[in-house]
Motif scaffolding. Structure first.
Motif, PDB file in Angstrom:
ATOM      1  N   ILE A 143     107.469  24.595  -1.363  1.00 39.54           N
ATOM      2  CA  ILE A 143     108.164  24.229  -2.603  1.00 39.54           C
ATOM      3  C   ILE A 143     108.318  22.711  -2.674  1.00 39.54           C
ATOM      4  O   ILE A 143     109.010  22.102  -1.855  1.00 39.54           O
ATOM      5  N   THR A 144     107.669  22.100  -3.659  1.00 39.12           N
ATOM      6  CA  THR A 144     107.667  20.639  -3.768  1.00 39.12           C
ATOM      7  C   THR A 144     108.078  20.198  -5.167  1.00 39.12           C
ATOM      8  O   THR A 144     107.694  19.127  -5.634  1.00 39.12           O
ATOM      9  N   THR A 145     108.869  21.019  -5.804  1.00 37.16           N
ATOM     10  CA  THR A 145     109.317  20.771  -7.180  1.00 37.16           C
ATOM     11  C   THR A 145     110.594  19.929  -7.174  1.00 37.16           C
ATOM     12  O   THR A 145     111.158  19.649  -6.116  1.00 37.16           O
ATOM     13  N   PRO A 146     111.092  19.528  -8.360  1.00 33.49           N
ATOM     14  CA  PRO A 146     112.362  18.788  -8.392  1.00 33.49           C
ATOM     15  C   PRO A 146     113.492  19.589  -7.742  1.00 33.49           C
ATOM     16  O   PRO A 146     113.511  20.831  -7.809  1.00 33.49           O
ATOM     17  N   ASN A 147     114.448  18.858  -7.173  1.00 35.62           N
ATOM     18  CA  ASN A 147     115.513  19.453  -6.366  1.00 35.62           C
ATOM     19  C   ASN A 147     116.228  20.626  -7.048  1.00 35.62           C
ATOM     20  O   ASN A 147     116.555  21.612  -6.401  1.00 35.62           O
ATOM     21  N   CYS A 182     110.251  23.939   2.262  1.00 40.22           N
ATOM     22  CA  CYS A 182     110.856  23.366   1.053  1.00 40.22           C
ATOM     23  C   CYS A 182     111.115  21.872   1.233  1.00 40.22           C
ATOM     24  O   CYS A 182     111.554  21.427   2.296  1.00 40.22           O
ATOM     25  N   GLU A 183     110.868  21.131   0.177  1.00 35.65           N
ATOM     26  CA  GLU A 183     111.186  19.703   0.242  1.00 35.65           C
ATOM     27  C   GLU A 183     112.689  19.486   0.221  1.00 35.65           C
ATOM     28  O   GLU A 183     113.450  20.337  -0.202  1.00 35.65           O
ATOM     29  N   GLN A 227     111.357  25.765   6.770  1.00 35.91           N
ATOM     30  CA  GLN A 227     111.066  24.397   7.219  1.00 35.91           C
ATOM     31  C   GLN A 227     111.417  23.476   6.057  1.00 35.91           C
ATOM     32  O   GLN A 227     111.070  23.760   4.907  1.00 35.91           O
ATOM     33  N   VAL A 228     112.084  22.366   6.371  1.00 39.60           N
ATOM     34  CA  VAL A 228     112.472  21.431   5.313  1.00 39.60           C
ATOM     35  C   VAL A 228     111.825  20.066   5.580  1.00 39.60           C
ATOM     36  O   VAL A 228     111.705  19.646   6.729  1.00 39.60           O
ATOM     37  N   GLY A 229     111.442  19.407   4.496  1.00 40.20           N
ATOM     38  CA  GLY A 229     110.568  18.247   4.593  1.00 40.20           C
ATOM     39  C   GLY A 229     111.197  16.935   5.045  1.00 40.20           C
ATOM     40  O   GLY A 229     110.938  15.888   4.438  1.00 40.20           O
ATOM     41  N   PHE A 230     111.963  16.973   6.106  1.00 35.35           N
ATOM     42  CA  PHE A 230     112.471  15.709   6.667  1.00 35.35           C
ATOM     43  C   PHE A 230     111.413  15.130   7.600  1.00 35.35           C
ATOM     44  O   PHE A 230     111.614  14.978   8.810  1.00 35.35           O
ATOM     45  N   ASN A 231     110.291  14.792   6.989  1.00 35.97           N
ATOM     46  CA  ASN A 231     109.076  14.513   7.752  1.00 35.97           C
ATOM     47  C   ASN A 231     109.208  13.361   8.745  1.00 35.97           C
ATOM     48  O   ASN A 231     108.524  13.339   9.761  1.00 35.97           O
ATOM     49  N   TYR A 232     110.073  12.370   8.434  1.00 35.12           N
ATOM     50  CA  TYR A 232     110.088  11.157   9.258  1.00 35.12           C
ATOM     51  C   TYR A 232     110.468  11.446  10.707  1.00 35.12           C
ATOM     52  O   TYR A 232     110.029  10.746  11.620  1.00 35.12           O
ATOM     53  N   ASP A 237     115.273  23.486   9.799  1.00 33.04           N
ATOM     54  CA  ASP A 237     115.207  24.664   8.945  1.00 33.04           C
ATOM     55  C   ASP A 237     116.303  24.613   7.880  1.00 33.04           C
ATOM     56  O   ASP A 237     116.973  23.584   7.731  1.00 33.04           O
ATOM     57  N   PHE A 238     116.468  25.720   7.142  1.00 31.84           N
ATOM     58  CA  PHE A 238     117.470  25.726   6.072  1.00 31.84           C
ATOM     59  C   PHE A 238     118.884  25.528   6.619  1.00 31.84           C
ATOM     60  O   PHE A 238     119.736  24.948   5.959  1.00 31.84           O
ATOM     61  N   ARG A 239     119.116  26.029   7.827  1.00 31.44           N
ATOM     62  CA  ARG A 239     120.443  25.830   8.409  1.00 31.44           C
ATOM     63  C   ARG A 239     120.699  24.328   8.630  1.00 31.44           C
ATOM     64  O   ARG A 239     121.774  23.817   8.279  1.00 31.44           O
TER      65      ARG A 239
END
Lengths: 373, 373, 373, 373
Positions: C78-82, C101-102, C127-132, C346-348
């Protein structure tokens, strides 16, 4: 502490820098001889008088000859254009004075040799203004190399690049007058050559390529008439050190944007050091054998653990400036005069440096490798 | 978009890098030919099979000859040790394939010339792995120079230094085998030489000094027996460019602590550019004529304004990595195959670079300036 | 390796970044599940079709709902607006899909909690996109802290500053829509908050100050009509960590000139670490107790010794780019789906981060310290 | 130029620094009053005598009271521990002397106010040792802000972090004695608070969080007995400036590895400035509106174009050191005494800074926002 009489010839950039250093030294180095500012001379008598008022010299004149024979003057500091250093230094030596001379001390090694021999015969102490090597962090660099902490040195890359001659409309001046010696290779190349010797010892062979980039310059500021330039704007050399390693050196005074790119990277089998005068209070050090997970260059910041930084400031992080390098130079000079360690660089060292410059100039003309004789 | 069959020979460092780039390219460059990973070959068949599984090649074998004649293979990518490039490339050309070859393409310019002539005669497109010049920020550098924004170029200083051969116990391997050509000057010197040509054009004259620092290496990992090393660990050169300016180049694979010191400083009469691959998303630019109060080097960060960065990431500041430079290289190659602009560097350019390397090696032997013939 | 079907919702900046990462992952991580690009959806059907062609998705549509119920889709990205993340994620979870999800996953912690509970109840991996924080060099930073190499942590200073909203004429968009949550504190503050938790664990107390700098923005590009902005452009907070140390955090999207100033300085009783995403392949480390003569910050460069850097490039110095951080994120996600370690975030974790953001927003309104409940 | 009699109380770090600056000033600023070193006092008479010998004071004693009433002393320089500044300054003011006092001038704003009022009533000139703002490159920063070159200021981030108290075995000393005021927030926080005011003007509101990290310290070097520490090791604040913008400030004397991390980033709608005392001759400037292709932060190097750098060195690139900032401070002070511009910072400014410190301390205790009264 005992006083010592000082006379300075020249009141330009370096004349002022010397005056500030002689004024400062006793406050920073309490064990130092205490300079007494006896006399200042400048070809422009008004300039001499202004300098006397500013720095507190007792006497001012346009006559450098009377300064060097002034009995109250024990130390003569020469900060005039390169081509007159020889005459002034020889006169001072003849008068039995200790001589502090700006670099290069002479246009040619042959002249430097005469000066060196005169000084050594007279038994006076000499000091030459290769101020950058007085940096405490470079003292650290040298001590690491000497102690073998870098292992066998395998490579040196040195540069001194600035841009004060980059503008083609900078007028013809003493710096480009061939009677003063070379161009960039002499004016600033001497610094990086001297630094390479300070760190690694003698250079024994050179191949150099000197280039004139700005072919002519206005005869005076704003003049339409231009005069042909014969000295180098850029000098590049590949060198071989007596200790066996090779290296490269660049001197460049048309390096647009660079104000003080004087630096080196020296690599050994056990470590590497990187320095640039652009950040003169930092030395970067890589030591072989560290845990690879966290190995890397260490940014060492100058502090009181690097003598004589602590003479100036008792806390780390505060940083020395250029003028303080000159103060250390003066302190070293006065210590030698007082009978202490002769750290130099003296006229002999300046002669050694000048031989490399001469060899580079000749190598460029002949387009071949030449031994430094 | 149309598909194109790709075969890769070699599965080492560069083999993997090529595979990743061919996999990535169509996602980043939508207009690109779409690579179809047909075959991979490696002298070690298991390695080939592992690579096939990892990257999705349809076929794997230890026989590169069947790969180059495979009718489904239209592009042959050669990532093997330098000394076998020639045979493989000529076979691929003979089979009418487009060839993507790692650098240097051959041990000697004479070999490179044969390869170049074969490719041109066959009308196939060639690409050589000088990936670093594919960096968008270097595209900016080149465009500034070409547009005259730096004025007349007066000076170049280039270096490629790493330390992967610094440890004297790194065993003897193909990199130091003289049948593969030179040492550091060929292996990484080719990158900085290629980069200098990319920025400034032809080099016409060279004086070089090549040094072997590690005189012998273990015949195999950990072996007591050592084999004499004949190639250079450090190569230094002073060069003259056809456009008139001079420069220096250093290649050094014993530069302890340096992992990717590939960079340059190029100075013109109107501006200066400074780059190091150590910070590959930055270009430092000084422009003459700014208000002195606020003049200085600008740190330009790569962003979508520097094509094709925006193909990878639409926002500035995010930064490209090395593998993406390889993807750009592949995109350029496929574009040329599809009939678009031939950006190269192709075999002709590789030949030009190799001539400079050969000239440097010869110059070092003869210890004199040599023209690049 | 086994395949897994992937569907991506959204084809903007992050949509493309996800697509590239899913395409790349199996080539880099050979043991990974192999993503099969099944479907892409975008509110703009043409954009979806273009993305399908570019990245190789089998299907494209404007209907995200059919994507999440597509039996061939096992993972929904999911890469849509928040503001639409919640509905889409819940639908995907309801369909039994793993969800990538982003960030931020929801405008409010309460929403994030619902999403987290739904995912945990359904037993899907998120999985959440805190890529850094996927940066290998940050993995090193964390491992040093966890291993106690920094001693007791006493101080944290974190920032994420960029300038993409600095221009007052950037039009009103979803980023400033209060229905999407906060402004800078949510959009990029979430990154530095997440990074602080990654390094140091829970934050338990916050005092924050949120400021709107650009009071109104054009309703559309170039429009004269402007709309009032209610969210923060700058968010500053002082925080207390559960482990006892204190710190500060700044989020700022009007930081003119800054493109990716995401970084921190964390100090312990035995060491300090400094990082900035502006130079994402470097970590600076100071270790107490070194010889003062040569102590200083070490510049550690990312290399294969910092897993999983070596999966991308076998040699040091070559550097990873931003897109490769996303590839690591995807690899971690797929590993968790395959039953391996659940590295998250993750979502948690996203909920925990969102609680801090909500607390900061509330703290700023109430102008007082608040516990993170 | 006219002479002026100087007496210095204290011969520690700052005592020496003051002595060097008074010795140097007339050589650098020819129009300056010429300091005559009349007297030095130290609680340790031997230390006073050593200082007299080193710096050339005419008289030395352990009695500061006789120094301040010495008719030959026109300027009193106070470099003693914070808690005694008030008594000494008031005595000097009562004796009609101009007063140069180290920072902070008093433990509490109420004390500073009394000192300020006394000085103003007496008509003497005061100067406080916030030396860092005397840096010419910060003069440039300020002038840019004042001239509106940065547009409306929207954000400030300031820090002063060092590590001189990081070691838990640094003994209890006057710096941690609560009778002297705060801890880090007072000792070095005063510098960054003063710098923020120098650049941006008054701070009107503060929320602060002060933390003691090292809970106890040895009562003397090496002692087993330890004494509880009550002052802060780390102080963090969020602040609001009168001009409307917000900012953050950190003071930290346990910042392991940091020797002089005194710096700021100030952002406006048209430009951003970044400075760190770690590289005190550099200012980084981003100007909005440049061609995006080549936009970025400019590294401005201090040079003679940034007055009064040129008083020290006529050429760029040579760099000032910390001691020269003190010389500029003294020059400014003497100029004010001679009837010239009063640049300060004077006791009034010190009082303003102290009010912010007091407010921060109180805010931390009350854990809430407080107005600076």
């Amino acid at each position: 502490m005992q006083e010592i009489g000082v006379g300075i010839i020249g009141t330009g950039f370096m004349g002022k820098t010397h005056a500030l250093a002689y004024r400062a030294v006793a406050g920073v180095f309490p064990e130092s001889l205490r300079p007494k500012l006896v006399a200042v001379a400048d070809i422009d008598e008004d300039a001499a008088k202004r300098a006397a008022a500013q720095f507190g010299f007792a006497r001012a004149s346009s006559d450098w000859k009377s300064l060097v024979t002034d009995p109250a003057v024990e130390v003569v500091s020469i900060t005039t254009p390169n081509r007159v250093h020889k005459e002034q230094a020889l006169a001072a030596i003849a008068a039995g004075k200790h001589v502090h001379c700006e670099k290069p001390i002479a246009p040619r090694a042959a002249d430097a040799k005469i000066m060196m021999e005169a000084a050594e015969a007279a038994g006076v102490v000499t000091q030459v203004g290769f101020n950058y090597i007085k940096n405490p962090i470079l003292g650290l660099a040298r001590s690491m190399i000497v102690a073998g902490e870098l292992g066998d040195i395998v490579s040196f890359r040195g540069i001194h690049a600035e841009d004060y001659m980059a503008d083609a409309d900078v007028p013809y001046n003493w710096r480009v007058d061939p009677s003063g010696g070379g161009g960039a290779i002499a004016d600033i190349g001497s610094h990086i050559i001297g630094m390479s010797r300070f760190l690694l010892g003698p250079i024994v062979e050179v191949i150099a390529d000197l280039r004139t980039v700005v072919g002519s310059r206005p005869v005076s500021p704003g003049a339409a008439e231009r005069r042909k330039v014969e000295v180098d704007d850029i000098g590049r050399a590949i060198v071989r050190f007596e200790r066996g390693c090779s290296g490269s050196i660049e001197a460049n005074w048309v390096a647009l944007g660079r104000k003080m790119q004087l630096g080196f990277e020296v690599t050994g089998t056990k470590g590497t050091l990187v320095f640039s005068q652009e950040r003169l209070n930092e030395l970067h050090f890589y030591r072989a054998g560290a845990n690879p997970r966290e190995a890397g260059f260490v940014r060492i910041e100058a502090g009181p653990q690097h003598a004589p930084y602590g003479n100036f400031i008792v806390a780390p992080g505060h940083q020395l400036g250029f003028n303080e390098l000159k103060t250390i130079e003066v302190a070293d000079f006065l210590r030698a005069i007082a009978g202490g360690e002769q750290k130099g660089p003296d006229f002999r060292e300046a002669w050694e440096i000048q031989k490399i410059i001469d060899t580079a100039i000749q190598s460029s003309k002949e387009r071949r490798w030449l031994a430094v004789s």
